[in-house]
Design an enzyme around this catalytic site. Structure first.
Site, PDB file in Angstrom:
ATOM      1  N   SER A 139       0.921  -1.356  -0.044  1.00  0.00           N
ATOM      2  CA  SER A 139      -0.019  -0.074   0.006  1.00  0.00           C
ATOM      3  C   SER A 139       0.769   1.311  -0.094  1.00  0.00           C
ATOM      4  O   SER A 139       2.098   1.482   0.285  1.00  0.00           O
ATOM      5  CB  SER A 139      -0.971  -0.102   1.228  1.00  0.00           C
ATOM      6  OG  SER A 139      -1.499   1.224   1.616  1.00  0.00           O
ATOM      7  N   TYR A 152      -1.399  -0.439  10.547  1.00  0.00           N
ATOM      8  CA  TYR A 152      -1.699  -0.996   9.174  1.00  0.00           C
ATOM      9  C   TYR A 152      -0.440  -0.539   8.291  1.00  0.00           C
ATOM     10  O   TYR A 152       0.079  -1.261   7.665  1.00  0.00           O
ATOM     11  CB  TYR A 152      -2.905  -0.264   8.763  1.00  0.00           C
ATOM     12  CG  TYR A 152      -3.214  -0.553   7.412  1.00  0.00           C
ATOM     13  CD1 TYR A 152      -3.634  -1.802   6.746  1.00  0.00           C
ATOM     14  CD2 TYR A 152      -3.218   0.553   6.393  1.00  0.00           C
ATOM     15  CE1 TYR A 152      -3.871  -2.210   5.418  1.00  0.00           C
ATOM     16  CE2 TYR A 152      -3.282   0.238   5.036  1.00  0.00           C
ATOM     17  CZ  TYR A 152      -3.558  -0.811   4.525  1.00  0.00           C
ATOM     18  OH  TYR A 152      -3.749  -1.165   3.398  1.00  0.00           O
TER      19      TYR A 152
END
Length: 252
Positions: A139, A152
């Protein structure tokens, strides 16, 4: 020769779109995910000829025993895996670190890191033997921090660095390794992160013209089908509407 891919997190979003894209390009696909009913729905989309190209395996990637049982039970035509797509992953919670839920942190680490490395380790001997490929879904959060991204973002930074480490270790084997690092993609991601808050999801994506699961799946397919002498190390992509620009300043 028909090649075979294993895709984790195939029950929705990027995973399901990747299964469709690979299958449409003539790949055999092992589609895995926790939610058996979602895999059944994906199966129901297919006509009889296309069903022959897909094997569905319902298991939680965090469950080593269930994962190994599913892999040991693969039908003959699906046992030689040429491509591993480590797509399964999630974000949980939006709170700053000092207010975060530790169990949510552990779930993200167990899913995004521990399960990914365990499956990769299990499949690496076969991938080396077949001069295959690994595509890991990281990501932009691996590179650009944001409030509430804490663990995350940390897990996705691990995925990015693990991909580069794999690439280093596998030099000379012919195995290709790629870290795909998307920005805003409209999927169930925010619904999962917020515990099903549709309003939060609508607010995040509203008017932003975000990327779609199909956009990312097309990118994955492009990487998978590049000539075997060509490796994409990292690929970062965002919708035009999104930017990494901007610093925070807290004023007293």
């Amino acid at each position: 020769m028909t090649r075979t891919a294993l895709v984790t997190g195939a029950t929705a979003g990027i995973g399901a779109a990747t299964v469709r894209a690979l299958m449409g390009a003539g790949w055999r696909v092992i589609a895995t995910g926790r939610r058996a009913e979602r895999l059944e729905a994906l199966r129901d989309e297919l006509d009889e000829d296309r069903r022959a190209l897909v094997h569905f395996a319902a298991f939680d990637v965090r469950d080593d025993a269930a994962r190994d049982a599913a892999l040991d039970a693969l039908p003959e035509g699906f046992r030689d895996i040429d491509l591993l797509v480590n797509n399964a992953g999630l974000a949980l919670g939006t709170a700053p670190a000092q207010k975060a839920d530790l169990d949510q942190w552990r779930t993200m680490v167990d899913t995004n890191i521990v399960a990914l490395i365990a499956l990769t380790h299990r499949l690496l001997p076969g991938l080396v033997a077949r001069r295959g490929a690994v595509i890991n879904l990281s990501s932009v959060a691996a590179t650009y921090p944001y409030t509430g991204g804490n663990v995350y973002g940390g897990t996705k930074a691990f995925v990015k660095q693990f991909s580069l480490g794999l690439r280093s270790d596998l030099a000379g084997t012919g195995v290709r390794v790629t870290s795909i690092e998307p920005g805003m993609v409209e999927t169930e991601f925010t619904l999962v992160r917020t515990g099903g808050d549709q309003a939060a999801s609508d607010t995040l994506y509203g008017g932003a013209n975000p990327m779609t699961a199909e956009d990312i799946a097309a990118t994955l397919l492009w990487v998978a089908q590049l000539p075997p002498h060509l490796n994409i190390n990292r690929l970062e992509l965002m919708p035009v509407s999104q930017s990494f620009a901007g610093f925070q300043v807290a004023r007293g």
